[in-house]
Motif scaffolding. Structure first.
Motif, PDB file in Angstrom:
ATOM      1  N   LYS A 157      34.353  29.366  39.870  1.00 36.96           N
ATOM      2  CA  LYS A 157      33.791  29.850  41.130  1.00 36.96           C
ATOM      3  C   LYS A 157      34.919  30.418  41.986  1.00 36.96           C
ATOM      4  CE  LYS A 157      30.013  28.379  44.125  1.00 36.96           C
ATOM      5  NZ  LYS A 157      29.060  29.240  43.446  1.00 36.96           N
ATOM      6  N   GLY A 158      34.689  31.574  42.533  1.00 35.59           N
ATOM      7  CA  GLY A 158      35.741  32.234  43.305  1.00 35.59           C
ATOM      8  C   GLY A 158      36.511  33.262  42.504  1.00 35.59           C
ATOM      9  N   SER A 159      35.977  33.624  41.327  1.00 38.19           N
ATOM     10  CA  SER A 159      36.685  34.587  40.474  1.00 38.19           C
ATOM     11  C   SER A 159      36.422  36.037  40.883  1.00 38.19           C
ATOM     12  CB  SER A 159      36.304  34.390  39.008  1.00 38.19           C
ATOM     13  OG  SER A 159      34.913  34.579  38.816  1.00 38.19           O
ATOM     14  N   TRP A 160      35.621  36.221  41.946  1.00 40.20           N
ATOM     15  CA  TRP A 160      35.338  37.568  42.455  1.00 40.20           C
ATOM     16  C   TRP A 160      35.775  37.684  43.910  1.00 40.20           C
ATOM     17  CZ3 TRP A 160      33.938  41.561  39.473  1.00 40.20           C
ATOM     18  CH2 TRP A 160      33.371  41.281  38.234  1.00 40.20           C
ATOM     19  N   SER A 161      36.366  38.816  44.228  1.00 44.52           N
ATOM     20  CA  SER A 161      36.701  39.154  45.614  1.00 44.52           C
ATOM     21  C   SER A 161      35.736  40.245  46.050  1.00 44.52           C
ATOM     22  CB  SER A 161      38.151  39.655  45.685  1.00 44.52           C
ATOM     23  OG  SER A 161      38.355  40.418  46.855  1.00 44.52           O
ATOM     24  N   ILE A 162      35.030  40.026  47.169  1.00 39.43           N
ATOM     25  CA  ILE A 162      34.074  41.019  47.663  1.00 39.43           C
ATOM     26  C   ILE A 162      34.491  41.468  49.062  1.00 39.43           C
ATOM     27  CG2 ILE A 162      32.505  39.175  48.460  1.00 39.43           C
ATOM     28  CD1 ILE A 162      30.172  41.121  47.771  1.00 39.43           C
ATOM     29  N   GLN A 163      34.601  42.773  49.254  1.00 40.24           N
ATOM     30  CA  GLN A 163      35.089  43.322  50.524  1.00 40.24           C
ATOM     31  C   GLN A 163      34.268  44.538  50.928  1.00 40.24           C
ATOM     32  OE1 GLN A 163      39.127  43.975  49.100  1.00 40.24           O
ATOM     33  NE2 GLN A 163      39.907  42.400  50.487  1.00 40.24           N
ATOM     34  N   MET A 164      34.106  44.703  52.243  1.00 37.41           N
ATOM     35  CA  MET A 164      33.477  45.905  52.784  1.00 37.41           C
ATOM     36  C   MET A 164      34.581  46.856  53.240  1.00 37.41           C
ATOM     37  SD  MET A 164      30.337  45.114  52.300  1.00 37.41           S
ATOM     38  CE  MET A 164      29.613  46.592  53.032  1.00 37.41           C
ATOM     39  N   GLU A 165      34.465  48.108  52.863  1.00 32.53           N
ATOM     40  CA  GLU A 165      35.469  49.110  53.220  1.00 32.53           C
ATOM     41  C   GLU A 165      34.815  50.330  53.851  1.00 32.53           C
ATOM     42  OE1 GLU A 165      37.824  49.989  49.783  1.00 32.53           O
ATOM     43  OE2 GLU A 165      38.570  47.917  49.562  1.00 32.53           O
ATOM     44  N   ARG A 166      35.634  51.190  54.432  1.00 31.79           N
ATOM     45  CA  ARG A 166      35.182  52.441  55.064  1.00 31.79           C
ATOM     46  C   ARG A 166      34.091  52.183  56.106  1.00 31.79           C
ATOM     47  NH1 ARG A 166      35.350  57.085  50.301  1.00 31.79           N
ATOM     48  NH2 ARG A 166      37.241  56.320  49.293  1.00 31.79           N
ATOM     49  N   GLY A 167      34.312  51.178  56.954  1.00 27.77           N
ATOM     50  CA  GLY A 167      33.348  50.893  58.016  1.00 27.77           C
ATOM     51  C   GLY A 167      32.000  50.463  57.489  1.00 27.77           C
ATOM     52  N   ASN A 168      31.988  49.555  56.515  1.00 25.54           N
ATOM     53  CA  ASN A 168      30.768  49.035  55.874  1.00 25.54           C
ATOM     54  C   ASN A 168      30.003  50.091  55.074  1.00 25.54           C
ATOM     55  OD1 ASN A 168      31.149  46.450  56.768  1.00 25.54           O
ATOM     56  ND2 ASN A 168      29.698  46.559  58.457  1.00 25.54           N
ATOM     57  N   ALA A 169      30.648  51.214  54.778  1.00 22.27           N
ATOM     58  CA  ALA A 169      29.987  52.260  53.989  1.00 22.27           C
ATOM     59  C   ALA A 169      30.214  52.062  52.493  1.00 22.27           C
ATOM     60  CB  ALA A 169      30.500  53.634  54.408  1.00 22.27           C
ATOM     61  N   LEU A 170      31.056  51.083  52.133  1.00 27.33           N
ATOM     62  CA  LEU A 170      31.381  50.865  50.725  1.00 27.33           C
ATOM     63  C   LEU A 170      31.672  49.389  50.500  1.00 27.33           C
ATOM     64  CD1 LEU A 170      31.975  52.498  48.043  1.00 27.33           C
ATOM     65  CD2 LEU A 170      34.393  52.334  48.677  1.00 27.33           C
ATOM     66  N   VAL A 171      31.051  48.824  49.470  1.00 30.65           N
ATOM     67  CA  VAL A 171      31.352  47.444  49.083  1.00 30.65           C
ATOM     68  C   VAL A 171      32.143  47.487  47.778  1.00 30.65           C
ATOM     69  CG1 VAL A 171      29.149  47.178  47.864  1.00 30.65           C
ATOM     70  CG2 VAL A 171      30.402  45.145  48.562  1.00 30.65           C
ATOM     71  N   VAL A 172      33.211  46.689  47.720  1.00 33.07           N
ATOM     72  CA  VAL A 172      34.094  46.688  46.549  1.00 33.07           C
ATOM     73  C   VAL A 172      34.242  45.267  46.031  1.00 33.07           C
ATOM     74  CG1 VAL A 172      36.419  47.170  45.702  1.00 33.07           C
ATOM     75  CG2 VAL A 172      35.361  48.703  47.363  1.00 33.07           C
ATOM     76  N   LEU A 173      33.965  45.091  44.743  1.00 34.67           N
ATOM     77  CA  LEU A 173      34.167  43.801  44.072  1.00 34.67           C
ATOM     78  C   LEU A 173      35.352  43.936  43.134  1.00 34.67           C
ATOM     79  CD1 LEU A 173      31.094  43.580  44.950  1.00 34.67           C
ATOM     80  CD2 LEU A 173      30.804  42.124  42.951  1.00 34.67           C
ATOM     81  N   ARG A 174      36.249  42.963  43.180  1.00 33.07           N
ATOM     82  CA  ARG A 174      37.403  42.961  42.280  1.00 33.07           C
ATOM     83  C   ARG A 174      37.426  41.649  41.509  1.00 33.07           C
ATOM     84  NH1 ARG A 174      39.299  45.304  47.074  1.00 33.07           N
ATOM     85  NH2 ARG A 174      39.983  47.474  46.816  1.00 33.07           N
TER      86      ARG A 174
END
Length: 276
Positions: free
Chosen positions: A223-240
């Motif tokens: 659990k916790g193996s994914w990083s989820i972030q909002m970018e470009r002013g919430n116009a893009l979600v990125v999972l790493r």
């Protein structure tokens, strides 16, 4: 990422440093169209790049009409000439798992591995050291298969399953809402489900069989193996992925734009459970 929207996809994933030079982009745009035509694939995905010491492997995948049918992987060293890779087998994955370190970038390169094997000589049985040769092409097939099963991602609703079984692209998919795009439960593994088959009928009662037929990322171990972030002013979600560093998934909420790309050394972060 879909080859038909390659330039836009590379632009959306560029925040993770996953860009390509202009000449590589131009070569991919042309050659992937030819791959789709020549091999008669329904869709062609640009999978990513595995970094080698001498050269890099550029990977593409061909999909049939049924999106969950076995994907065909191809590799190129120059983004123009593509070679079809054989399908991965359990024996191949097991045999190549002993190889550690960076890829060379030469598919004909052979790694040497010393292992103990049981030998029979008449009535006598003994163990002896045997040098085993492992081709880099086999290791490449194995790593692509492992990454596909562990961290390939698709948003909920992008695919739908027909009552007869085949899985198709959902042409009516208009993207996740902003609220849903921030939840890990809104994303599925783009691979044959494993955990779903172990769920009880009660757990499956609230699932939509046409949409919820894949394993959700929220149950991934560790659990916790994914990083989820909002970018470009919430116009893009990125999972790493922290398990396979280099895997990036992107989705622009309320649009059809989504995909994933892997750019890395092809090495799994086996220390992740101790880092969380």
């Amino acid at each position: 990422m879909d080859s038909e929207s390659l330039l836009l996809s590379l632009e959306l994933a560029s925040g993770s440093g996953q860009g390509l030079s202009p000449d590589r982009r131009a070569s991919l745009l042309t050659s992937l169209l030819l791959v789709k035509r020549d091999y008669r694939y329904e869709r062609v995905l640009f999978w990513g790049r595995i970094l080698g010491l001498v050269a890099d492997y550029y990977i593409a995948q061909g999909l049939a009409e049924d999106q969950l049918e076995e994907r065909k992987s191809l590799y190129s060293l120059n983004c123009m000439e593509w070679s079809l890779l054989p399908p991965a087998t359990e024996e191949m994955v097991t045999r190549t798992s002993v190889v550690k370190g960076r890829f060379m970038g030469d598919p004909s390169h052979e790694y040497e591995h010393v292992e103990m094997q049981r030998m029979n000589e008449g009535d006598r049985t003994y163990e002896d050291e045997v040098v085993v040769q492992i081709k880099e092409e086999s290791r490449l097939v194995s790593v692509i298969d492992q990454i596909d099963k562990a961290v390939s991602v698709i948003p909920r609703g992008a695919l739908f399953k027909t009552p007869f079984g085949p899985v198709h692209v959902n042409r009516t998919f208009e993207g996740l809402t902003l609220a849903d795009s921030k939840k890990l439960s809104s994303y599925f593994h783009f691979a044959e489900p494993v955990e779903l088959k172990n769920k009880s009928l009660l757990e499956k009662a609230d699932l939509d069989p046409s949409l919820d037929f894949l394993d959700s990322l929220e149950h991934d171990i560790p659990k916790g193996s994914w990083s989820i972030q909002m970018e470009r002013g919430n116009a893009l979600v990125v999972l790493r992925s922290l398990l396979w560093p280099g895997l990036t998934f992107y989705h622009a909420p309320r649009t059809k734009n989504h995909g994933y790309i892997y750019v890395g050394t092809g090495e799994k972060n086996i220390d992740l459970p101790f880092m969380l």
